[in-house]
Design a protein around this motif. Sequence first.
Motif, PDB file in Angstrom:
ATOM      1  N   ILE A 112       0.852  -1.188   0.000  1.00 55.96           N
ATOM      2  CA  ILE A 112       0.000   0.000   0.000  1.00 55.96           C
ATOM      3  C   ILE A 112       0.890   1.242   0.000  1.00 55.96           C
ATOM      4  N   LEU A 113       0.717   2.094  -0.999  1.00 54.93           N
ATOM      5  CA  LEU A 113       1.510   3.307  -1.126  1.00 54.93           C
ATOM      6  C   LEU A 113       0.879   4.479  -0.387  1.00 54.93           C
ATOM      7  N   LYS A 114      -0.427   4.643  -0.522  1.00 56.36           N
ATOM      8  CA  LYS A 114      -1.105   5.722   0.185  1.00 56.36           C
ATOM      9  C   LYS A 114      -2.586   5.398   0.331  1.00 56.36           C
ATOM     10  N   ILE A 115      -3.194   6.076   1.293  1.00 59.17           N
ATOM     11  CA  ILE A 115      -4.634   5.974   1.520  1.00 59.17           C
ATOM     12  C   ILE A 115      -5.188   7.386   1.508  1.00 59.17           C
ATOM     13  N   ASP A 116      -6.119   7.642   0.609  1.00 54.89           N
ATOM     14  CA  ASP A 116      -6.768   8.947   0.528  1.00 54.89           C
ATOM     15  C   ASP A 116      -8.116   8.843   1.236  1.00 54.89           C
ATOM     16  N   LYS A 117      -8.168   9.405   2.437  1.00 53.40           N
ATOM     17  CA  LYS A 117      -9.404   9.322   3.218  1.00 53.40           C
ATOM     18  C   LYS A 117     -10.065  10.687   3.378  1.00 53.40           C
ATOM     19  N   THR A 118      -9.768  11.617   2.459  1.00 59.73           N
ATOM     20  CA  THR A 118     -10.328  12.963   2.563  1.00 59.73           C
ATOM     21  C   THR A 118     -11.846  12.978   2.371  1.00 59.73           C
ATOM     22  N   ARG A 119     -12.376  12.046   1.609  1.00 56.94           N
ATOM     23  CA  ARG A 119     -13.824  12.001   1.374  1.00 56.94           C
ATOM     24  C   ARG A 119     -14.540  11.010   2.281  1.00 56.94           C
ATOM     25  N   PHE A 120     -13.839  10.425   3.240  1.00 57.66           N
ATOM     26  CA  PHE A 120     -14.476   9.397   4.055  1.00 57.66           C
ATOM     27  C   PHE A 120     -15.542   9.972   4.984  1.00 57.66           C
ATOM     28  N   ASP A 121     -15.254  11.102   5.618  1.00 56.22           N
ATOM     29  CA  ASP A 121     -16.237  11.677   6.538  1.00 56.22           C
ATOM     30  C   ASP A 121     -17.463  12.216   5.816  1.00 56.22           C
ATOM     31  N   SER A 122     -17.290  12.771   4.626  1.00 56.83           N
ATOM     32  CA  SER A 122     -18.424  13.353   3.912  1.00 56.83           C
ATOM     33  C   SER A 122     -19.158  12.343   3.033  1.00 56.83           C
ATOM     34  N   TYR A 147     -20.050  -1.691   2.041  1.00 59.66           N
ATOM     35  CA  TYR A 147     -19.592  -2.461   3.203  1.00 59.66           C
ATOM     36  C   TYR A 147     -19.876  -1.689   4.484  1.00 59.66           C
ATOM     37  N   ASP A 148     -20.278  -2.390   5.515  1.00 56.48           N
ATOM     38  CA  ASP A 148     -20.433  -1.821   6.851  1.00 56.48           C
ATOM     39  C   ASP A 148     -19.102  -1.937   7.598  1.00 56.48           C
ATOM     40  N   ASN A 149     -18.948  -1.192   8.688  1.00 54.08           N
ATOM     41  CA  ASN A 149     -17.782  -1.271   9.568  1.00 54.08           C
ATOM     42  C   ASN A 149     -16.482  -0.842   8.878  1.00 54.08           C
ATOM     43  N   LEU A 150     -16.557   0.059   7.917  1.00 53.74           N
ATOM     44  CA  LEU A 150     -15.355   0.490   7.212  1.00 53.74           C
ATOM     45  C   LEU A 150     -14.470   1.403   8.047  1.00 53.74           C
ATOM     46  N   LYS A 151     -15.034   2.107   9.010  1.00 50.37           N
ATOM     47  CA  LYS A 151     -14.222   2.989   9.859  1.00 50.37           C
ATOM     48  C   LYS A 151     -13.169   2.179  10.599  1.00 50.37           C
ATOM     49  N   ALA A 152     -13.552   1.035  11.141  1.00 48.79           N
ATOM     50  CA  ALA A 152     -12.599   0.182  11.857  1.00 48.79           C
ATOM     51  C   ALA A 152     -11.552  -0.385  10.900  1.00 48.79           C
ATOM     52  N   ILE A 153     -11.957  -0.761   9.701  1.00 51.46           N
ATOM     53  CA  ILE A 153     -11.015  -1.268   8.693  1.00 51.46           C
ATOM     54  C   ILE A 153     -10.013  -0.176   8.315  1.00 51.46           C
ATOM     55  N   LEU A 154     -10.510   1.034   8.096  1.00 49.30           N
ATOM     56  CA  LEU A 154      -9.644   2.149   7.716  1.00 49.30           C
ATOM     57  C   LEU A 154      -8.650   2.473   8.826  1.00 49.30           C
ATOM     58  N   ASP A 155      -9.128   2.548  10.063  1.00 51.21           N
ATOM     59  CA  ASP A 155      -8.236   2.842  11.187  1.00 51.21           C
ATOM     60  C   ASP A 155      -7.161   1.771  11.342  1.00 51.21           C
ATOM     61  N   HIS A 156      -7.557   0.523  11.215  1.00 48.16           N
ATOM     62  CA  HIS A 156      -6.627  -0.597  11.341  1.00 48.16           C
ATOM     63  C   HIS A 156      -5.582  -0.557  10.220  1.00 48.16           C
ATOM     64  N   THR A 157      -6.020  -0.275   9.011  1.00 45.59           N
ATOM     65  CA  THR A 157      -5.106  -0.226   7.871  1.00 45.59           C
ATOM     66  C   THR A 157      -4.116   0.938   8.001  1.00 45.59           C
ATOM     67  N   VAL A 158      -4.610   2.086   8.411  1.00 50.68           N
ATOM     68  CA  VAL A 158      -3.737   3.247   8.600  1.00 50.68           C
ATOM     69  C   VAL A 158      -2.706   2.958   9.698  1.00 50.68           C
ATOM     70  N   ALA A 159      -3.140   2.310  10.760  1.00 53.81           N
ATOM     71  CA  ALA A 159      -2.201   1.971  11.839  1.00 53.81           C
ATOM     72  C   ALA A 159      -1.138   0.967  11.369  1.00 53.81           C
ATOM     73  N   LYS A 160      -1.515   0.057  10.502  1.00 50.27           N
ATOM     74  CA  LYS A 160      -0.567  -0.953  10.022  1.00 50.27           C
ATOM     75  C   LYS A 160       0.460  -0.393   9.050  1.00 50.27           C
ATOM     76  N   ILE A 161       0.078   0.579   8.228  1.00 51.83           N
ATOM     77  CA  ILE A 161       1.028   1.100   7.252  1.00 51.83           C
ATOM     78  C   ILE A 161       1.850   2.259   7.803  1.00 51.83           C
ATOM     79  N   SER A 162       1.494   2.785   8.955  1.00 45.82           N
ATOM     80  CA  SER A 162       2.243   3.904   9.545  1.00 45.82           C
ATOM     81  C   SER A 162       3.512   3.443  10.208  1.00 45.82           C
TER      82      SER A 162
END
Length: 162
Positions: A112-122, A147-162
């Motif tokens: 994973i090179l990058k995650i663009d989550k700028t549109r996730f909240d809106s 998909y449901d529960n994507l916030k947890a998936i996104l947080d987990h993925t961001v934590a893993k690639i950081s």
Amino acid sequence: MALVAPLSKYKKKTFLIWMGLCFVFAVVFAYDGYLSKYKWSMRYSFYEKHVLENDGKPDDTMVWNQKWLPLACGGMVILFGAYLFIIRNKKVVADDTGLVIDDKLNIAYDSILKIDKTRFDSNGRFTITYRLPNGKETDLEISDRNYDNLKAILDHTVAKIS
């Protein structure tokens, strides 16, 4: 520990609503086509307009209500149901090694090179840019409409690639 984002309730309910609408339309068209000839049907005026005023011969509207529209709407009910049956097990799984999307696509965290989550909240969407084994970069957009529960998936993925 693996996090799972199953197929969204929104998508399931949408298909169920479409199935219900198609079923109702099939019943209404069949009712007009076959039962409107009886005076008790409360649609006798439809029969008069499309058959009796046409010298006893059904016009195109009546023929469509008798033969084609109920069949087409019933077919749509079956197609929507079959598609819902096919996609019922779709999910995104975030485990210790990477993301698994619909048991088909495996994306390792180190690719994973990058995650663009700028549109996730809106909009409820985020985009993952990752490198394929052949070196090509590609984007994958994942939406909370699918998909449901994507916030947890996104947080987990961001934590893993950081």
